[in-house]
Design a protein around this motif. Structure first.
Motif, PDB file in Angstrom:
ATOM      1  N   HIS A   1      21.741  69.489 -14.011  1.00 25.77           N
ATOM      2  CA  HIS A   1      20.825  70.489 -14.507  1.00 25.77           C
ATOM      3  C   HIS A   1      19.978  70.113 -15.568  1.00 25.77           C
ATOM      4  CE1 HIS A   1      20.307  74.273 -17.109  1.00 25.77           C
ATOM      5  NE2 HIS A   1      19.916  73.462 -18.090  1.00 25.77           N
ATOM      6  N   CYS A   2      18.521  70.294 -15.046  1.00 28.13           N
ATOM      7  CA  CYS A   2      17.387  69.922 -16.066  1.00 28.13           C
ATOM      8  C   CYS A   2      16.488  70.814 -16.289  1.00 28.13           C
ATOM      9  CB  CYS A   2      16.625  68.635 -14.964  1.00 28.13           C
ATOM     10  SG  CYS A   2      15.291  67.987 -15.624  1.00 28.13           S
ATOM     11  N   ARG A   3      16.362  71.064 -17.645  1.00 31.07           N
ATOM     12  CA  ARG A   3      15.398  71.940 -18.077  1.00 31.07           C
ATOM     13  C   ARG A   3      14.664  71.400 -19.177  1.00 31.07           C
ATOM     14  NH1 ARG A   3      16.531  78.224 -19.574  1.00 31.07           N
ATOM     15  NH2 ARG A   3      14.540  79.016 -19.395  1.00 31.07           N
ATOM     16  N   ASP A   4      13.307  71.416 -19.080  1.00 29.46           N
ATOM     17  CA  ASP A   4      12.332  70.696 -19.953  1.00 29.46           C
ATOM     18  C   ASP A   4      12.600  69.416 -20.212  1.00 29.46           C
ATOM     19  OD1 ASP A   4      11.122  73.157 -19.732  1.00 29.46           O
ATOM     20  OD2 ASP A   4      11.537  73.971 -21.966  1.00 29.46           O
ATOM     21  N   ALA A   5      13.389  68.641 -19.313  1.00 32.36           N
ATOM     22  CA  ALA A   5      14.005  67.309 -19.785  1.00 32.36           C
ATOM     23  C   ALA A   5      13.499  66.460 -18.630  1.00 32.36           C
ATOM     24  CB  ALA A   5      15.250  67.458 -20.236  1.00 32.36           C
TER      25      ALA A   5
ATOM     26  N   GLU B   1      28.087  71.336 -13.506  1.00 33.08           N
ATOM     27  CA  GLU B   1      26.664  70.836 -13.471  1.00 33.08           C
ATOM     28  C   GLU B   1      26.452  69.916 -14.685  1.00 33.08           C
ATOM     29  OE1 GLU B   1      23.392  73.835 -14.494  1.00 33.08           O
ATOM     30  OE2 GLU B   1      25.084  75.263 -13.847  1.00 33.08           O
ATOM     31  N   ILE B   2      25.715  68.881 -14.944  1.00 31.37           N
ATOM     32  CA  ILE B   2      25.720  68.003 -15.763  1.00 31.37           C
ATOM     33  C   ILE B   2      24.134  67.647 -16.028  1.00 31.37           C
ATOM     34  CG2 ILE B   2      28.020  67.041 -15.527  1.00 31.37           C
ATOM     35  CD1 ILE B   2      26.361  64.483 -14.328  1.00 31.37           C
ATOM     36  N   GLY B   3      23.773  67.290 -17.243  1.00 29.34           N
ATOM     37  CA  GLY B   3      22.237  66.754 -17.213  1.00 29.34           C
ATOM     38  C   GLY B   3      21.720  66.781 -18.505  1.00 29.34           C
ATOM     39  N   ILE B   4      20.533  67.289 -18.756  1.00 30.13           N
ATOM     40  CA  ILE B   4      20.055  67.384 -19.891  1.00 30.13           C
ATOM     41  C   ILE B   4      19.118  68.804 -20.019  1.00 30.13           C
ATOM     42  CG2 ILE B   4      18.271  66.434 -21.817  1.00 30.13           C
ATOM     43  CD1 ILE B   4      18.920  63.788 -20.501  1.00 30.13           C
ATOM     44  N   ASP B   5      19.351  69.644 -21.352  1.00 34.00           N
ATOM     45  CA  ASP B   5      18.502  70.891 -21.487  1.00 34.00           C
ATOM     46  C   ASP B   5      17.931  70.644 -22.674  1.00 34.00           C
ATOM     47  OD1 ASP B   5      17.954  73.513 -22.112  1.00 34.00           O
ATOM     48  OD2 ASP B   5      19.059  74.016 -20.379  1.00 34.00           O
ATOM     49  N   LEU B   6      16.434  70.675 -23.014  1.00 34.57           N
ATOM     50  CA  LEU B   6      15.645  70.677 -24.189  1.00 34.57           C
ATOM     51  C   LEU B   6      15.117  72.078 -24.338  1.00 34.57           C
ATOM     52  CD1 LEU B   6      14.294  67.134 -24.176  1.00 34.57           C
ATOM     53  CD2 LEU B   6      16.577  68.085 -25.188  1.00 34.57           C
ATOM     54  N   TYR B   7      15.343  72.924 -23.480  1.00 38.80           N
ATOM     55  CA  TYR B   7      14.888  74.552 -23.763  1.00 38.80           C
ATOM     56  C   TYR B   7      15.345  75.122 -24.852  1.00 38.80           C
ATOM     57  CZ  TYR B   7      13.387  79.354 -22.667  1.00 38.80           C
ATOM     58  OH  TYR B   7      13.048  80.647 -22.758  1.00 38.80           O
ATOM     59  N   TRP B   8      17.006  75.178 -25.063  1.00 36.24           N
ATOM     60  CA  TRP B   8      17.448  75.715 -25.969  1.00 36.24           C
ATOM     61  C   TRP B   8      17.628  74.827 -27.219  1.00 36.24           C
ATOM     62  CZ3 TRP B   8      17.682  80.777 -25.246  1.00 36.24           C
ATOM     63  CH2 TRP B   8      17.874  81.293 -23.651  1.00 36.24           C
ATOM     64  N   ASP B   9      17.786  73.722 -27.092  1.00 35.27           N
ATOM     65  CA  ASP B   9      18.108  72.948 -28.353  1.00 35.27           C
ATOM     66  C   ASP B   9      17.893  71.389 -28.173  1.00 35.27           C
ATOM     67  OD1 ASP B   9      19.219  71.623 -30.611  1.00 35.27           O
ATOM     68  OD2 ASP B   9      21.300  72.539 -30.463  1.00 35.27           O
TER      69      ASP B   9
ATOM     70  N   CYS C   1      35.045  78.201  -0.753  1.00 38.05           N
ATOM     71  CA  CYS C   1      34.593  77.952  -1.886  1.00 38.05           C
ATOM     72  C   CYS C   1      35.169  76.446  -2.185  1.00 38.05           C
ATOM     73  CB  CYS C   1      35.360  78.929  -3.032  1.00 38.05           C
ATOM     74  SG  CYS C   1      34.526  80.499  -2.980  1.00 38.05           S
ATOM     75  N   TYR C   2      34.242  75.690  -2.920  1.00 44.58           N
ATOM     76  CA  TYR C   2      34.293  74.360  -3.072  1.00 44.58           C
ATOM     77  C   TYR C   2      34.073  73.894  -4.574  1.00 44.58           C
ATOM     78  CZ  TYR C   2      34.201  74.336   1.794  1.00 44.58           C
ATOM     79  OH  TYR C   2      34.382  74.520   3.202  1.00 44.58           O
ATOM     80  N   PRO C   3      35.005  73.659  -5.481  1.00 45.13           N
ATOM     81  CA  PRO C   3      34.817  73.291  -6.687  1.00 45.13           C
ATOM     82  C   PRO C   3      34.242  72.135  -7.015  1.00 45.13           C
ATOM     83  CG  PRO C   3      37.101  73.017  -6.334  1.00 45.13           C
ATOM     84  CD  PRO C   3      36.581  73.575  -5.121  1.00 45.13           C
ATOM     85  N   MET C   4      33.534  72.068  -8.103  1.00 43.08           N
ATOM     86  CA  MET C   4      32.969  70.884  -8.884  1.00 43.08           C
ATOM     87  C   MET C   4      33.097  70.949 -10.360  1.00 43.08           C
ATOM     88  SD  MET C   4      29.003  71.073  -7.624  1.00 43.08           S
ATOM     89  CE  MET C   4      28.108  72.461  -7.610  1.00 43.08           C
ATOM     90  N   LEU C   5      33.369  70.068 -10.927  1.00 40.76           N
ATOM     91  CA  LEU C   5      33.435  70.175 -12.634  1.00 40.76           C
ATOM     92  C   LEU C   5      32.540  69.157 -13.479  1.00 40.76           C
ATOM     93  CD1 LEU C   5      37.454  70.101 -12.952  1.00 40.76           C
ATOM     94  CD2 LEU C   5      36.018  72.057 -12.710  1.00 40.76           C
ATOM     95  N   GLY C   6      32.350  69.610 -14.704  1.00 44.12           N
ATOM     96  CA  GLY C   6      31.350  68.734 -15.507  1.00 44.12           C
ATOM     97  C   GLY C   6      31.336  69.574 -16.657  1.00 44.12           C
ATOM     98  N   LEU C   7      30.737  68.973 -17.624  1.00 48.66           N
ATOM     99  CA  LEU C   7      30.380  69.641 -18.862  1.00 48.66           C
ATOM    100  C   LEU C   7      28.747  69.900 -18.939  1.00 48.66           C
ATOM    101  CD1 LEU C   7      31.353  70.538 -21.631  1.00 48.66           C
ATOM    102  CD2 LEU C   7      30.775  68.197 -22.385  1.00 48.66           C
ATOM    103  N   HIS C   8      28.443  71.194 -18.806  1.00 52.07           N
ATOM    104  CA  HIS C   8      26.890  71.728 -18.922  1.00 52.07           C
ATOM    105  C   HIS C   8      26.191  70.914 -20.346  1.00 52.07           C
ATOM    106  CE1 HIS C   8      23.441  74.341 -18.786  1.00 52.07           C
ATOM    107  NE2 HIS C   8      23.688  74.670 -17.838  1.00 52.07           N
ATOM    108  N   PRO C   9      24.859  70.553 -19.995  1.00 52.18           N
ATOM    109  CA  PRO C   9      24.403  70.419 -21.253  1.00 52.18           C
ATOM    110  C   PRO C   9      24.253  71.136 -22.582  1.00 52.18           C
ATOM    111  CG  PRO C   9      22.803  70.351 -19.480  1.00 52.18           C
ATOM    112  CD  PRO C   9      24.217  70.485 -18.927  1.00 52.18           C
ATOM    113  N   CYS C  10      24.331  72.317 -22.137  1.00 56.11           N
ATOM    114  CA  CYS C  10      24.139  73.429 -23.204  1.00 56.11           C
ATOM    115  C   CYS C  10      25.698  73.388 -23.963  1.00 56.11           C
ATOM    116  CB  CYS C  10      23.790  74.617 -22.718  1.00 56.11           C
ATOM    117  SG  CYS C  10      22.014  74.796 -22.141  1.00 56.11           S
ATOM    118  N   SER C  11      26.819  72.943 -23.331  1.00 49.84           N
ATOM    119  CA  SER C  11      28.084  72.990 -23.686  1.00 49.84           C
ATOM    120  C   SER C  11      28.219  71.708 -24.473  1.00 49.84           C
ATOM    121  CB  SER C  11      29.010  73.044 -22.664  1.00 49.84           C
ATOM    122  OG  SER C  11      28.871  74.246 -22.071  1.00 49.84           O
TER     123      SER C  11
END
Length: 255
Positions: free
Chosen positions: A130-134, A94-102, A58-68
């Motif tokens: 993370h890229c959803r509808d964006a 995972e980082i990025g932009i999510d326009l599906y939820w908000d 197991c290999y960790p990575m850290l970030g703030l998810h766009p939905c957070s």
């Protein structure tokens, strides 16, 4: 054969016995490299606990998810950064932009995304997006921030061929998961036109289980179904898919 799951939330399973079963099934299916993205500050200890329990897998990575990304996200990101300074991590994600939820948080999501790109550059680490509808919004941000030190994975890629080539031209890899096994997703047709040298495999477990487990909780052991589908689409052996995608993961993460 050695398979690499470049994106799994296996740490969501809190029952230690069930979690051990998940890992055992991974080993049985030759899925012996697991990369763990957190989503917020609360999930950070879970990621590190799993990585400490199975340090060879197991290999960790850290970030703030766009939905957070909510009010006060800067403080939460600082908490995550502090944790990153105390442990070895292999990517920002995972980082990025999510326009599906908000859609209302777009401006803040862009700020958080760019802040974390800068963090990745400082640490010389890849990013996992993370890229959803964006797609256009994510791509614009990447173009603005691009450079030799910006690289990583477009997690859960489900775009079209044109978008795939844009991602690759920026120096990123495509994270291909269970959606490729869905009959009407169109992703298999896209993968058929992409060189395997730019592909990595993932499950995003417990989400997006591949056929024949679609609709049920996903797990990293099911990566074998994704690998087999990619092999069928590209008309190569599953062993070849495992070898190349694992080598790609090593190039990205440095391990």
């Amino acid at each position: 054969m050695l398979l690499t799951d470049t994106h799994t939330h296996l740490y969501y399973e809190n029952d230690l016995q069930k979690r051990a079963g998940l890992v055992e099934r991974c080993i049985s299916n030759n899925v012996e490299r697991l990369f763990l993205p957190n989503v917020d500050a609360v999930s950070v200890p879970k990621v590190f606990d799993l990585a400490a329990t199975y340090p060879d897998m197991c290999y960790p990575m850290l970030g703030l998810h766009p939905c957070s990304v909510k009010d006060g996200w800067e403080e939460e990101l600082n908490t995550i950064k502090q944790a990153a300074g105390e442990h070895k991590i292999y990517a920002i994600g995972e980082i990025g932009i999510d326009l599906y939820w908000d859609k209302s948080t777009l401006a803040e999501q862009i700020k958080a995304f760019k802040a974390q790109i800068a963090w990745a550059k400082k640490l010389k680490l890849p990013i996992v997006i993370h890229c959803r509808d964006a797609f256009n919004e994510v791509f614009e941000a990447l173009q603005q921030e691009q450079g030799e030190d910006l690289h990583g994975i477009f997690h859960c890629f489900t775009g079209n061929v044109e978008q795939a080539h844009k991602v690759i031209e920026l120096g990123f890899y495509l994270g291909i998961g269970g959606v490729v096994t869905y009959k009407n997703s169109g992703l298999a047709e896209v993968v058929a036109q992409i060189d395997i040298s730019r592909i990595v495999l993932e499950t995003d477990s417990p989400y997006l289980a591949p056929v024949p487990h679609r609709g049920k909780p996903n797990e990293s052991a099911y990566l074998v179904f994704v690998a087999q589908k990619v092999a069928d689409v590209l008309q190569i052996s599953i062993e070849k898919v495992a070898t190349v995608t694992t080598e790609n993961s090593k190039l990205i993460f440095g391990v």
